[in-house]
Design a protein around this motif. Structure first.
Motif, PDB file in Angstrom:
ATOM      1  N   PHE A  58       0.872  -1.285  -0.152  1.00  0.00           N
ATOM      2  CA  PHE A  58      -0.045  -0.033  -0.065  1.00  0.00           C
ATOM      3  C   PHE A  58       0.921   1.367  -0.078  1.00  0.00           C
ATOM      4  O   PHE A  58       0.457   2.316  -0.474  1.00  0.00           O
ATOM      5  N   ILE A  59       2.099   1.225   0.626  1.00  0.00           N
ATOM      6  CA  ILE A  59       2.924   2.423   0.293  1.00  0.00           C
ATOM      7  C   ILE A  59       3.327   2.463  -0.973  1.00  0.00           C
ATOM      8  O   ILE A  59       3.207   3.644  -1.629  1.00  0.00           O
ATOM      9  N   HIS A  60       3.533   1.501  -1.819  1.00  0.00           N
ATOM     10  CA  HIS A  60       3.864   1.451  -3.413  1.00  0.00           C
ATOM     11  C   HIS A  60       2.540   2.035  -3.960  1.00  0.00           C
ATOM     12  O   HIS A  60       2.855   2.644  -4.802  1.00  0.00           O
ATOM     13  N   ARG A  61       1.438   1.711  -3.674  1.00  0.00           N
ATOM     14  CA  ARG A  61       0.177   2.116  -4.403  1.00  0.00           C
ATOM     15  C   ARG A  61      -0.111   3.535  -4.215  1.00  0.00           C
ATOM     16  O   ARG A  61      -0.842   4.166  -4.945  1.00  0.00           O
ATOM     17  N   SER A  62       0.313   4.085  -2.862  1.00  0.00           N
ATOM     18  CA  SER A  62      -0.070   5.517  -2.730  1.00  0.00           C
ATOM     19  C   SER A  62       1.191   6.069  -1.946  1.00  0.00           C
ATOM     20  O   SER A  62       1.335   6.380  -0.902  1.00  0.00           O
ATOM     21  N   PRO A  63       2.090   6.134  -2.913  1.00  0.00           N
ATOM     22  CA  PRO A  63       3.526   7.045  -2.472  1.00  0.00           C
ATOM     23  C   PRO A  63       3.074   8.319  -1.709  1.00  0.00           C
ATOM     24  O   PRO A  63       2.478   9.210  -1.947  1.00  0.00           O
ATOM     25  N   GLY A  64       3.633   8.220  -0.640  1.00  0.00           N
ATOM     26  CA  GLY A  64       3.508   9.675   0.423  1.00  0.00           C
ATOM     27  C   GLY A  64       2.495   9.467   1.199  1.00  0.00           C
ATOM     28  O   GLY A  64       2.141  10.485   1.848  1.00  0.00           O
ATOM     29  N   THR A  65       1.867   8.355   1.359  1.00  0.00           N
ATOM     30  CA  THR A  65       0.549   7.910   2.134  1.00  0.00           C
ATOM     31  C   THR A  65       1.031   8.562   3.603  1.00  0.00           C
ATOM     32  O   THR A  65       2.270   8.160   3.662  1.00  0.00           O
ATOM     33  N   THR A  66       0.332   8.932   4.299  1.00  0.00           N
ATOM     34  CA  THR A  66       0.406   8.874   5.948  1.00  0.00           C
ATOM     35  C   THR A  66       0.183   7.526   6.579  1.00  0.00           C
ATOM     36  O   THR A  66      -0.490   6.656   6.324  1.00  0.00           O
ATOM     37  N   VAL A  67       0.666   7.547   7.905  1.00  0.00           N
ATOM     38  CA  VAL A  67       0.880   6.540   8.644  1.00  0.00           C
ATOM     39  C   VAL A  67      -0.717   6.223   9.125  1.00  0.00           C
ATOM     40  O   VAL A  67      -1.201   5.376   9.069  1.00  0.00           O
ATOM     41  N   ASN A  68      -1.383   7.559   9.144  1.00  0.00           N
ATOM     42  CA  ASN A  68      -2.753   7.356   9.721  1.00  0.00           C
ATOM     43  C   ASN A  68      -3.827   6.654   8.566  1.00  0.00           C
ATOM     44  O   ASN A  68      -4.559   5.823   8.748  1.00  0.00           O
ATOM     45  N   TYR A 160     -10.589   0.988  -1.366  1.00  0.00           N
ATOM     46  CA  TYR A 160     -10.339   0.086  -2.451  1.00  0.00           C
ATOM     47  C   TYR A 160     -10.776   0.698  -3.832  1.00  0.00           C
ATOM     48  O   TYR A 160     -10.037   0.841  -4.714  1.00  0.00           O
ATOM     49  N   LEU A 161     -11.710   1.784  -3.928  1.00  0.00           N
ATOM     50  CA  LEU A 161     -12.124   2.564  -4.983  1.00  0.00           C
ATOM     51  C   LEU A 161     -11.306   3.452  -5.299  1.00  0.00           C
ATOM     52  O   LEU A 161     -10.914   3.927  -6.567  1.00  0.00           O
ATOM     53  N   ALA A 162     -10.586   3.810  -4.108  1.00  0.00           N
ATOM     54  CA  ALA A 162      -9.343   4.961  -4.382  1.00  0.00           C
ATOM     55  C   ALA A 162      -8.361   4.438  -4.691  1.00  0.00           C
ATOM     56  O   ALA A 162      -7.542   5.290  -5.619  1.00  0.00           O
ATOM     57  N   LEU A 163      -8.052   3.121  -5.081  1.00  0.00           N
ATOM     58  CA  LEU A 163      -6.766   2.549  -5.434  1.00  0.00           C
ATOM     59  C   LEU A 163      -6.991   1.835  -6.899  1.00  0.00           C
ATOM     60  O   LEU A 163      -6.318   1.915  -7.843  1.00  0.00           O
ATOM     61  N   VAL A 164      -8.239   1.570  -7.064  1.00  0.00           N
ATOM     62  CA  VAL A 164      -8.499   0.604  -8.199  1.00  0.00           C
ATOM     63  C   VAL A 164      -8.448   1.124  -9.528  1.00  0.00           C
ATOM     64  O   VAL A 164      -7.810   0.692 -10.295  1.00  0.00           O
ATOM     65  N   ASP A 165      -8.576   2.541  -9.806  1.00  0.00           N
ATOM     66  CA  ASP A 165      -8.246   3.120 -10.717  1.00  0.00           C
ATOM     67  C   ASP A 165      -7.101   3.928 -11.161  1.00  0.00           C
ATOM     68  O   ASP A 165      -6.884   4.473 -12.158  1.00  0.00           O
ATOM     69  N   LYS A 166      -6.174   3.657 -10.322  1.00  0.00           N
ATOM     70  CA  LYS A 166      -4.717   4.079 -10.339  1.00  0.00           C
ATOM     71  C   LYS A 166      -3.996   3.212 -11.172  1.00  0.00           C
ATOM     72  O   LYS A 166      -4.232   1.957 -11.185  1.00  0.00           O
ATOM     73  N   PRO A 167      -3.083   3.759 -12.050  1.00  0.00           N
ATOM     74  CA  PRO A 167      -2.246   3.143 -13.041  1.00  0.00           C
ATOM     75  C   PRO A 167      -1.705   1.997 -12.215  1.00  0.00           C
ATOM     76  O   PRO A 167      -1.146   1.917 -10.925  1.00  0.00           O
ATOM     77  N   ASP A 168      -1.049   0.691 -12.975  1.00  0.00           N
ATOM     78  CA  ASP A 168      -0.653  -0.473 -12.086  1.00  0.00           C
ATOM     79  C   ASP A 168       0.950   0.048 -11.482  1.00  0.00           C
ATOM     80  O   ASP A 168       1.366  -0.357 -10.641  1.00  0.00           O
ATOM     81  N   GLY A 169       1.584   1.095 -12.120  1.00  0.00           N
ATOM     82  CA  GLY A 169       2.929   1.531 -11.739  1.00  0.00           C
ATOM     83  C   GLY A 169       2.843   2.063 -10.292  1.00  0.00           C
ATOM     84  O   GLY A 169       3.671   2.188  -9.463  1.00  0.00           O
ATOM     85  N   ARG A 170       1.422   2.837 -10.112  1.00  0.00           N
ATOM     86  CA  ARG A 170       1.410   3.526  -8.717  1.00  0.00           C
ATOM     87  C   ARG A 170       0.066   3.089  -8.185  1.00  0.00           C
ATOM     88  O   ARG A 170      -0.877   3.371  -8.217  1.00  0.00           O
TER      89      ARG A 170
END
Length: 170
Positions: A58-68, A160-170
């Motif tokens: 999930f860090i890979h899928r959302s670079p810069g994500t917060t700990v929270n 899940y929906l926030a991630l599902v439409d992101k490109p594969d690389g991120r």
């Protein structure tokens, strides 16, 4: 109204017996073991577990994500996540930076070493999924995704929906 596929016995899937549901539950348990087996082998060499894998994913899928945000996605305690993050940071797989707007926030990124591990773990799971999807066919793939999405709680579906439409690389 949704059309429901016919089971191999000819019974519609709208009227599943407890026995049919039990078989589905057991299939999911065994499939999950298979799905996690390859990454588990890779992680065991590093003395990491599935919590490390999920954090890296999930860090890979959302670079810069917060700990929270990561806490909300993973549904673990702060103490548990901090233990995982400490080891990933100490081993040079994850970097943690202080937020620019809110100094209390920590933003997480994979390092090059962390990105290489993430690729290795994801490649193993993609290979298994690709093989299973090819064997099952397109209709089963679409149905499987529908079932998984229908099983999600509303909050998890939101993540899940926030991630599902992101490109594969991120």
């Amino acid at each position: 109204m949704n059309q429901t596929p016919q089971g191999t016995s000819g019974q519609t899937l709208l009227f599943l017996t407890d026995e049919q549901l039990r078989k589905g539950i057991e299939a999911m348990f065994f499939a999950y073991r298979g799905f996690t087996a390859d990454p588990d082998r890779i992680l065991s060499d590093l003395a990491y577990g599935r919590a490390h894998h999920r954090a890296i994913h999930f860090i890979h899928r959302s670079p810069g994500t917060t700990v929270n945000n990561l806490l909300a996605i993973l549904g673990v305690t702060k103490q548990s996540l901090n233990r995982v993050l400490r080891s990933l940071i100490a081993d040079g797989l994850v970097s943690s930076t202080v937020g620019k707007r809110d100094k209390r926030e920590r933003h997480l990124h994979l390092t090059d070493k962390g990105a290489a591990l993430e690729r290795s773990l994801s490649d193993a799971q993609r290979d298994r999924m690709r093989s299973a999807y090819r064997a099952a066919g397109p209709a089963a793939v679409a149905g499987f995704r529908q079932v998984l999405e229908a099983m999600m709680d509303d909050e998890m579906r939101h993540h899940y929906l926030a991630l599902v439409d992101k490109p594969d690389g991120r």
